[in-house]
Design a protein around this motif. Structure first.
Motif, PDB file in Angstrom:
ATOM      1  N   LEU A 117      -4.914   8.928  -3.078  1.00  0.00           N
ATOM      2  CA  LEU A 117      -4.435   9.904  -2.272  1.00  0.00           C
ATOM      3  C   LEU A 117      -5.880  10.414  -1.302  1.00  0.00           C
ATOM      4  CD1 LEU A 117      -2.626  11.973  -5.039  1.00  0.00           C
ATOM      5  CD2 LEU A 117      -1.233  10.566  -3.277  1.00  0.00           C
ATOM      6  N   ASP A 118      -6.673  10.325  -1.875  1.00  0.00           N
ATOM      7  CA  ASP A 118      -7.656  10.513  -1.061  1.00  0.00           C
ATOM      8  C   ASP A 118      -8.307   9.458   0.069  1.00  0.00           C
ATOM      9  OD1 ASP A 118      -8.863  12.687  -2.817  1.00  0.00           O
ATOM     10  OD2 ASP A 118     -10.044  11.188  -3.960  1.00  0.00           O
ATOM     11  N   ASP A 119      -8.314   8.156  -0.390  1.00  0.00           N
ATOM     12  CA  ASP A 119      -8.082   7.971   1.177  1.00  0.00           C
ATOM     13  C   ASP A 119      -7.177   8.140   2.534  1.00  0.00           C
ATOM     14  OD1 ASP A 119      -9.682   6.258  -0.407  1.00  0.00           O
ATOM     15  OD2 ASP A 119      -9.255   4.869  -0.684  1.00  0.00           O
ATOM     16  N   ALA A 128       4.622  13.449  -9.853  1.00  0.00           N
ATOM     17  CA  ALA A 128       5.793  12.733  -8.194  1.00  0.00           C
ATOM     18  C   ALA A 128       5.051  14.437  -7.522  1.00  0.00           C
ATOM     19  CB  ALA A 128       6.887  12.790  -8.245  1.00  0.00           C
ATOM     20  N   CYS A 129       5.635  15.549  -8.401  1.00  0.00           N
ATOM     21  CA  CYS A 129       5.300  16.989  -7.892  1.00  0.00           C
ATOM     22  C   CYS A 129       3.310  17.439  -7.258  1.00  0.00           C
ATOM     23  CB  CYS A 129       5.755  18.077  -8.366  1.00  0.00           C
ATOM     24  SG  CYS A 129       7.469  18.463  -8.847  1.00  0.00           S
ATOM     25  N   LEU A 130       2.061  16.765  -8.637  1.00  0.00           N
ATOM     26  CA  LEU A 130       1.542  16.806  -8.739  1.00  0.00           C
ATOM     27  C   LEU A 130       0.390  17.006  -7.531  1.00  0.00           C
ATOM     28  CD1 LEU A 130      -0.664  18.333  -9.857  1.00  0.00           C
ATOM     29  CD2 LEU A 130      -0.860  16.694 -11.404  1.00  0.00           C
ATOM     30  N   ASN A 131       1.273  14.675  -6.844  1.00  0.00           N
ATOM     31  CA  ASN A 131       0.265  14.540  -5.901  1.00  0.00           C
ATOM     32  C   ASN A 131       1.091  14.933  -4.678  1.00  0.00           C
ATOM     33  OD1 ASN A 131      -0.488  12.699  -8.018  1.00  0.00           O
ATOM     34  ND2 ASN A 131       0.938  10.759  -7.216  1.00  0.00           N
ATOM     35  N   ALA A 132       2.054  15.585  -4.262  1.00  0.00           N
ATOM     36  CA  ALA A 132       2.648  15.983  -3.289  1.00  0.00           C
ATOM     37  C   ALA A 132       1.389  17.402  -3.179  1.00  0.00           C
ATOM     38  CB  ALA A 132       3.671  15.499  -3.209  1.00  0.00           C
ATOM     39  N   ASN A 133       1.752  18.246  -4.434  1.00  0.00           N
ATOM     40  CA  ASN A 133       1.257  19.362  -3.596  1.00  0.00           C
ATOM     41  C   ASN A 133      -0.680  18.853  -3.395  1.00  0.00           C
ATOM     42  OD1 ASN A 133       2.322  22.329  -4.393  1.00  0.00           O
ATOM     43  ND2 ASN A 133       3.694  20.433  -5.541  1.00  0.00           N
ATOM     44  N   TYR A 134      -0.734  17.835  -4.436  1.00  0.00           N
ATOM     45  CA  TYR A 134      -2.541  17.204  -3.905  1.00  0.00           C
ATOM     46  C   TYR A 134      -3.355  17.601  -2.533  1.00  0.00           C
ATOM     47  CZ  TYR A 134      -6.903  15.198  -4.841  1.00  0.00           C
ATOM     48  OH  TYR A 134      -8.000  15.008  -4.745  1.00  0.00           O
ATOM     49  N   GLY A 139       0.841  -1.086   0.036  1.00  0.00           N
ATOM     50  CA  GLY A 139      -0.358   0.177  -0.313  1.00  0.00           C
ATOM     51  C   GLY A 139       1.306   0.676  -0.089  1.00  0.00           C
ATOM     52  N   LEU A 140       0.379   2.278   0.205  1.00  0.00           N
ATOM     53  CA  LEU A 140       0.827   3.651   0.243  1.00  0.00           C
ATOM     54  C   LEU A 140       1.821   3.701   1.195  1.00  0.00           C
ATOM     55  CD1 LEU A 140       1.020   6.733  -0.686  1.00  0.00           C
ATOM     56  CD2 LEU A 140      -0.820   6.774   1.132  1.00  0.00           C
ATOM     57  N   TYR A 141       2.915   4.082   0.798  1.00  0.00           N
ATOM     58  CA  TYR A 141       4.693   4.064   1.780  1.00  0.00           C
ATOM     59  C   TYR A 141       4.807   5.477   2.067  1.00  0.00           C
ATOM     60  CZ  TYR A 141       8.035   1.271   4.087  1.00  0.00           C
ATOM     61  OH  TYR A 141       8.886   0.405   4.770  1.00  0.00           O
ATOM     62  N   PRO A 142       4.265   6.408   2.317  1.00  0.00           N
ATOM     63  CA  PRO A 142       4.724   7.857   1.524  1.00  0.00           C
ATOM     64  C   PRO A 142       5.945   8.246   2.770  1.00  0.00           C
ATOM     65  CG  PRO A 142       2.770   7.529   4.140  1.00  0.00           C
ATOM     66  CD  PRO A 142       3.234   6.315   3.789  1.00  0.00           C
ATOM     67  N   LEU A 143       6.926   7.614   3.522  1.00  0.00           N
ATOM     68  CA  LEU A 143       8.050   8.372   3.362  1.00  0.00           C
ATOM     69  C   LEU A 143       9.429   8.873   2.778  1.00  0.00           C
ATOM     70  CD1 LEU A 143      10.802   4.954   4.962  1.00  0.00           C
ATOM     71  CD2 LEU A 143       8.535   6.785   6.099  1.00  0.00           C
ATOM     72  N   GLY A 144       8.799  10.302   3.691  1.00  0.00           N
ATOM     73  CA  GLY A 144       9.419  11.711   3.130  1.00  0.00           C
ATOM     74  C   GLY A 144      10.888  11.198   2.884  1.00  0.00           C
ATOM     75  N   SER A 145      11.386  11.589   1.899  1.00  0.00           N
ATOM     76  CA  SER A 145      12.974  11.754   1.518  1.00  0.00           C
ATOM     77  C   SER A 145      13.486  10.754   1.374  1.00  0.00           C
ATOM     78  CB  SER A 145      13.784  12.177   2.702  1.00  0.00           C
ATOM     79  OG  SER A 145      14.902  12.499   2.087  1.00  0.00           O
TER      80      SER A 145
END
Ligand SMILES: *Cc1c(COP(=O)(O)O)cnc(C)c1O
Length: 489
Positions: free
Chosen positions: A434-436, A353-359, A71-77
């Motif tokens: 992203l919504d979830d 990648a940028c669009l998703n982060a800004n969203y 699933g989503l693994y949103p680790l920054g950096s």
């Protein structure tokens, strides 16, 4: 009960159980064939389990794990993204995977060709003049790059350049690499906008400056708008600029570090170009150089001469920093990814990648503090909850996310953001995903006000609760025998 997750394989061990049967040879069993002088006096202290026990044990362990394919693994950096399986298939081709480390260049033409083409592709993507694929990771690339800077200054009689300037928003490996390479580290504060403070940089440079190390986009997820000017300031003082390109997935196909004026850079192919990472798996941190610095690159590297591929070292090379053909499987995956996506595909990946982060940043900004004005690049750092009951902190949000079925984002990094929550969704997430995630984060923010005990007692659903990670790092218990207080026999 099925799925007793707590048992170690040693605890299900029963004497005499085995998971193998060897065929023997010429009527003799394998045991009989081994010379008695070579046989152990005592059995090794290994678990004795049947094949089924082993399969179930490791399957259960794998079910406990949370990976990029779960699933989503949103680790920054970190850029933990879905990696196309076709890249794995290509890396597994026998010609690559069965290569012998000592195989001669003559019989490794395909691999050398791939390495040569990958270096060329990285030159095209970054604008640098040459690349060496040797370094085994991003931090290793940094070290190699700083060794190049050192050798260059020694060569031109400026060994007095001993200082490396590092903005406080750079990745932690930057000052560490500089120190290991034998330089003194000078940290400069970022401005209130999270970007390099050019006046502070101007004040810090001098005749002892060896280099400025810039992470761009920086660890706040912001593009260093003043980077060209920063390069000019450092160059005027006679120093070099090192570009930490681990976050290349935000700019590839859009902007080239060479155009910004940098002299040396590394790329994390295991973040940007399709190699699953984490867990200490193999990586690769190719290092690129400008025309002027190319002669100092590590070597040998793949080159094409008189109709065949050879290995060749640059004239002033710092030498070999990694054995054999480097992390070849990782390089194959990177090449496959670049070849499949092509130039347009790479730009599209950066934009997504940028669009998703800004969203996500926009969606979360109703409940989480955003310390810098947007837009962000491929990731963003929030400064904790806007509103929460007394005593509720970022680590509580992270632990609660586990109950919602998510791997938490990076927390408390970068250090310059209080209560930091650093999110990198990557280009591979869909809008539904992203919504979830946003819904889970907003729901947790509500709980943080209305029922904080849910956060303070989280995770409720994980096999382990809050782990003392400091103790685990300082006094790791790594074997069953250590756990039992015995020495490993
Ligand atoms: C990941 C990362 C590094 C270090 O790379 P490793 O391959 O983990 O050594 C350096 N700088 C930045 C900005 C990073 O994100």
């Amino acid at each position: 009960m099925r799925g007793d997750y707590s048992k170690l394989i040693f605890e299900i061990s029963k004497e005499g159980r085995t998971s193998y049967s060897l065929p023997g040879f010429d009527g003799e069993s394998i045991e009989e064939m081994i010379d008695a002088s070579l046989v152990r006096d005592e059995k090794p202290r290994l678990p004795e389990v049947s094949e089924r026990d082993i399969v179930m044990h490791y399957t259960k362990l794998s079910e406990k794990n949370y990976g990029v394919d779960s699933g989503l693994y949103p680790l920054g950096s970190c850029t933990m993204k879905y990696n196309p399986k076709v890249c794995e298939d290509i890396a597994a081709l026998e010609g690559f995977s069965a290569m012998h480390p000592y195989q001669s260049e003559l019989t490794a033409q395909g691999s050398l060709m791939l390495m040569h083409s990958l270096a060329e592709a990285l030159c095209e993507i970054t604008g640098m003049a040459a690349f060496s694929l040797q370094p085994a990771a991003g931090a290793h690339g940094e070290l190699a790059g700083l060794m190049m800077a050192k050798k260059r200054f020694e060569t031109i009689g400026q060994a007095n350049r001993t200082k490396i300037i590092v903005p406080d928003s750079s990745h932690g490996t930057n000052p560490a690499s500089a120190a290991i390479a034998g330089f003194d580290v000078i940290s400069i504060d970022s401005g209130p906008d999270g970007l390099i403070d050019l006046d502070a940089l101007q004040a810090a440079v001098g005749s002892d400056t060896a280099a400025l190390m810039v992470t761009n986009p920086n660890t706040l997820g912001l593009f260093e708008k003043g980077i060209a000017e920063a390069c000019e300031i450092v160059h005027k003082a006679g120093g070099l600029v090192y570009y930490d390109g681990a976050n290349l997935n935000a700019i590839m196909g859009i902007a080239k570090p060479a155009d910004m004026g940098v002299d040396i850079m590394h790329v994390n192919v295991h973040k940007t170009f399709a190699a699953p990472h984490g867990g200490g798996g193999p990586g690769a941190g190719p290092i690129g150089a400008s025309e002027e610095m190319a002669a100092y690159l590590p070597g040998p590297n793949a080159a094409f001469k008189e109709g065949s591929y050879i290995l060749q070292s640059p004239a002033m090379s710092i030498g070999q920093v990694r054995g054999y053909y480097s992390s070849l499987s990782v390089l194959v995956k990177a090449y496959a990814y670049i070849a499949i996506l092509g130039g347009d595909g790479l730009s599209e990946a950066s934009i997504a990648a940028c669009l998703n982060a800004n969203y996500l940043r926009e969606k979360l900004s109703s409940a989480y503090k955003m310390p810098h004005s947007g837009p962000c690049m491929h990731e963003f750092a929030a400064a904790g909850l806007l509103e929460a009951a007394e005593g509720v902190h970022t680590d509580d949000v992270a632990k609660r996310l586990i109950d919602y079925g998510y791997h938490p984002p990076t927390v408390y990094f970068p250090l310059i953001v209080e209560e930091a929550i650093m999110v990198e969704p990557t280009e591979t997430e869909s809008i539904e995903s992203l919504d979830d995630f946003a819904e889970a984060m907003l729901s947790i923010a509500k709980e943080a006000v209305e029922s904080p005990s849910l956060l303070k007692s989280a995770p409720g659903k994980a096999p382990a609760k809050r782990i003392d990670s400091l103790l685990a790092a300082k006094k790791p218990v790594l074997t069953y025998w250590q756990l039992k207080g015995e020495n490993n026999g």
